[in-house]
Design an enzyme around this catalytic site. Structure first.
Site, PDB file in Angstrom:
ATOM      1  N   GLU A 189      17.625  27.849 -52.530  1.00 28.19           N
ATOM      2  CA  GLU A 189      16.444  27.326 -51.595  1.00 28.19           C
ATOM      3  C   GLU A 189      15.349  26.565 -52.672  1.00 28.19           C
ATOM      4  O   GLU A 189      15.397  26.839 -54.084  1.00 28.19           O
ATOM      5  CB  GLU A 189      15.602  28.675 -51.285  1.00 28.19           C
ATOM      6  CG  GLU A 189      16.305  29.315 -50.273  1.00 28.19           C
ATOM      7  CD  GLU A 189      15.437  30.749 -49.624  1.00 28.19           C
ATOM      8  OE1 GLU A 189      16.004  30.963 -48.758  1.00 28.19           O
ATOM      9  OE2 GLU A 189      14.587  30.944 -50.170  1.00 28.19           O
TER      10      GLU A 189
ATOM     11  N   CYS B 119       9.595  23.286 -56.132  1.00 27.71           N
ATOM     12  CA  CYS B 119       9.982  24.333 -56.926  1.00 27.71           C
ATOM     13  C   CYS B 119      11.570  24.400 -56.736  1.00 27.71           C
ATOM     14  O   CYS B 119      12.152  24.512 -55.583  1.00 27.71           O
ATOM     15  CB  CYS B 119       9.381  25.660 -56.167  1.00 27.71           C
ATOM     16  SG  CYS B 119      10.123  27.198 -57.140  1.00 27.71           S
TER      17      CYS B 119
ATOM     18  N   CYS C   1      20.561  35.274 -59.452  1.00 29.88           N
ATOM     19  CA  CYS C   1      20.018  35.762 -60.685  1.00 29.88           C
ATOM     20  C   CYS C   1      20.684  36.887 -61.294  1.00 29.88           C
ATOM     21  O   CYS C   1      20.689  37.947 -60.617  1.00 29.88           O
ATOM     22  CB  CYS C   1      18.415  35.863 -60.632  1.00 29.88           C
ATOM     23  SG  CYS C   1      17.718  35.808 -62.230  1.00 29.88           S
TER      24      CYS C   1
ATOM     25  N   CYS D 132      15.103  41.260 -62.492  1.00 25.30           N
ATOM     26  CA  CYS D 132      13.568  41.845 -62.422  1.00 25.30           C
ATOM     27  C   CYS D 132      13.371  42.679 -61.452  1.00 25.30           C
ATOM     28  O   CYS D 132      13.820  42.055 -60.119  1.00 25.30           O
ATOM     29  CB  CYS D 132      12.703  40.634 -62.646  1.00 25.30           C
ATOM     30  SG  CYS D 132      12.973  39.773 -64.226  1.00 25.30           S
TER      31      CYS D 132
ATOM     32  N   CYS E 139      11.557  41.287 -58.097  1.00 25.97           N
ATOM     33  CA  CYS E 139      11.900  39.864 -57.257  1.00 25.97           C
ATOM     34  C   CYS E 139      12.767  39.942 -56.318  1.00 25.97           C
ATOM     35  O   CYS E 139      14.009  40.425 -56.672  1.00 25.97           O
ATOM     36  CB  CYS E 139      12.370  38.899 -58.797  1.00 25.97           C
ATOM     37  SG  CYS E 139      12.536  37.376 -58.085  1.00 25.97           S
TER      38      CYS E 139
ATOM     39  N   CYS F  12       6.131  33.020 -54.025  1.00 24.75           N
ATOM     40  CA  CYS F  12       6.801  33.287 -55.642  1.00 24.75           C
ATOM     41  C   CYS F  12       7.559  34.663 -55.529  1.00 24.75           C
ATOM     42  O   CYS F  12       6.665  35.436 -55.088  1.00 24.75           O
ATOM     43  CB  CYS F  12       5.652  33.286 -56.647  1.00 24.75           C
ATOM     44  SG  CYS F  12       6.256  33.770 -58.125  1.00 24.75           S
TER      45      CYS F  12
END
Length: 372
Positions: free
Chosen positions: A93, A106, A113, A117, A120, A340
């Site tokens: 994205e 962005c 990933c 974390c 997220c 975010c």
């Protein structure tokens, strides 16, 4: 039969080498870069100031192929999100955020990933692979095309933040090559102050970036002590806060800005007390910095809540009173899951993280975006 190469994978040096090997003059590299990146042309036949024989030679050996569109969404606030196909069932994205004085794109650097974390959405989806240079710069190429940019007019995308899916410094070479294209006057011509890389704190790669391509730096901090950061940002176990702060100081020696931006997601009852604020001030006392406080953007079964407005306000005011510049990020695009921490894309997880989380009862139940 020789394989075709994708010229979106080439920064200036690779362009020069590629053309030199084919007996072309060095200036052809600049011409090609302008056609591909500045004008957004993907058809060699349209490159009218390049000799026809050269264009035919290029067309036989090379392509200009950005990721293709799987899905586009537009938010009520003007934010736009594109899900781009990067093959084998994977999608990443890219998000465009328009503001009065800038337009920020962005950009993602990985399919998923690997850093896990806990707050997220991307981290919950597992990890498949690094993106190529073409797939990274292709997001900017695509956004300019989709937004109807006039190469002779003002930039619509004036700023790029490497804050999308993935940890950019875990894909160092491809990210640096893409950022060099963003900065090149013959490609996108952005200044180093207008390209920001966000990292969770990969200390050796921060030192490499300082030497290779020192753009503006943001550090995803999110906790003021090692015990809490070990829990919510697990990479901290490898590179604890003392090492991270020292790396930030070293980075400032060559950074285009005289401060580091520390990003701090506000999690209700987790990292948002006044004691956390006091610890944070003590932690960064030797690092010129500003703070970007990010109200947590919920996703299903995250296990976290957004800090209360009063808690965010008290936290912010304490930092301001300590002499720091503090912004509280305005949530943009959350109605299309473009805010975010919400980017999930479409990830064929190779890490089995989604299966493990399901076994632990921590699945996110995020609806994967698919072709319509």
């Amino acid at each position: 039969m020789a394989m075709t190469v994708n010229l979106l994978d080439f920064d200036a040096q690779r362009f020069a080498t590629f053309l030199e090997e084919r007996g072309e003059k060095p200036f052809r590299a600049k011409q090609l870069m302008r056609w591909i990146h500045h004008f957004g042309v993907s058809d060699f036949a349209a490159m009218t100031d390049i000799a026809k024989v050269t264009r035919e030679k290029l067309a036989a050996e090379a392509v200009i192929t950005p990721p293709s569109l799987m899905l586009e969404q537009a938010s009520e606030d003007g934010t736009r999100k594109w899900l781009l196909d990067v093959g084998t069932g994977n999608g990443v994205e890219a998000v465009f955020i328009p503001e009065d004085d800038r337009g920020t794109l962005c950009v993602s650097s990985q399919v998923g990933c690997a850093l896990e974390c806990t707050f997220c959405s991307t981290g919950r989806q597992g990890f498949n692979r690094n993106l190529s240079t073409a797939e990274i710069i292709g997001q900017l190429w695509w956004a300019n095309k989709a937004l109807g940019r006039d190469p002779k007019g003002d930039r619509i995308v004036s700023n790029v933040v490497m804050m999308g899916m993935g940890e950019p410094l875990a894909n160092f070479d491809n990210v640096v090559a893409a950022m060099r294209l963003m900065l090149d006057d013959h490609a996108y011509g952005l200044s180093r102050r207008r390209v920001t890389l966000s990292t969770s704190g990969l200390v050796p790669q921060m030192d490499r970036l300082r030497e290779a391509c020192p753009v503006a730096l943001a550090v995803s901090l999110h906790a003021p002590n090692d015990a809490l950061r070990d829990e919510i940002v697990p990479i901290n176990k490898k590179y604890p806060l003392k090492e991270l702060m020292a790396a930030c100081q070293r980075y400032l020696e060559k950074a285009p800005r005289d401060f580091i931006t520390f990003e701090y997601v506000m999690l209700d009852g987790v990292n948002d007390t006044m004691e956390h604020a006091r610890q944070l001030v003590a932690l960064v006392k030797d690092v010129p910095c500003k703070f970007n406080l990010i109200p947590f953007n919920p996703f299903p079964n995250s296990g976290y809540d957004r800090s209360k407005p009063d808690a965010i306000r008290r936290f912010r005011d304490h930092l301001i009173q300590a002499g720091y510049i503090v912004t509280v990020r305005k949530t943009r695009g959350d109605d299309i899951d473009a805010a975010c921490g919400q980017l999930a894309g479409q990830v064929k997880d190779k890490t089995k993280r989604t299966l493990r989380l399901a076994a632990e009862g921590k699945t996110t139940n995020i609806i994967q975006l698919t072709r319509e």
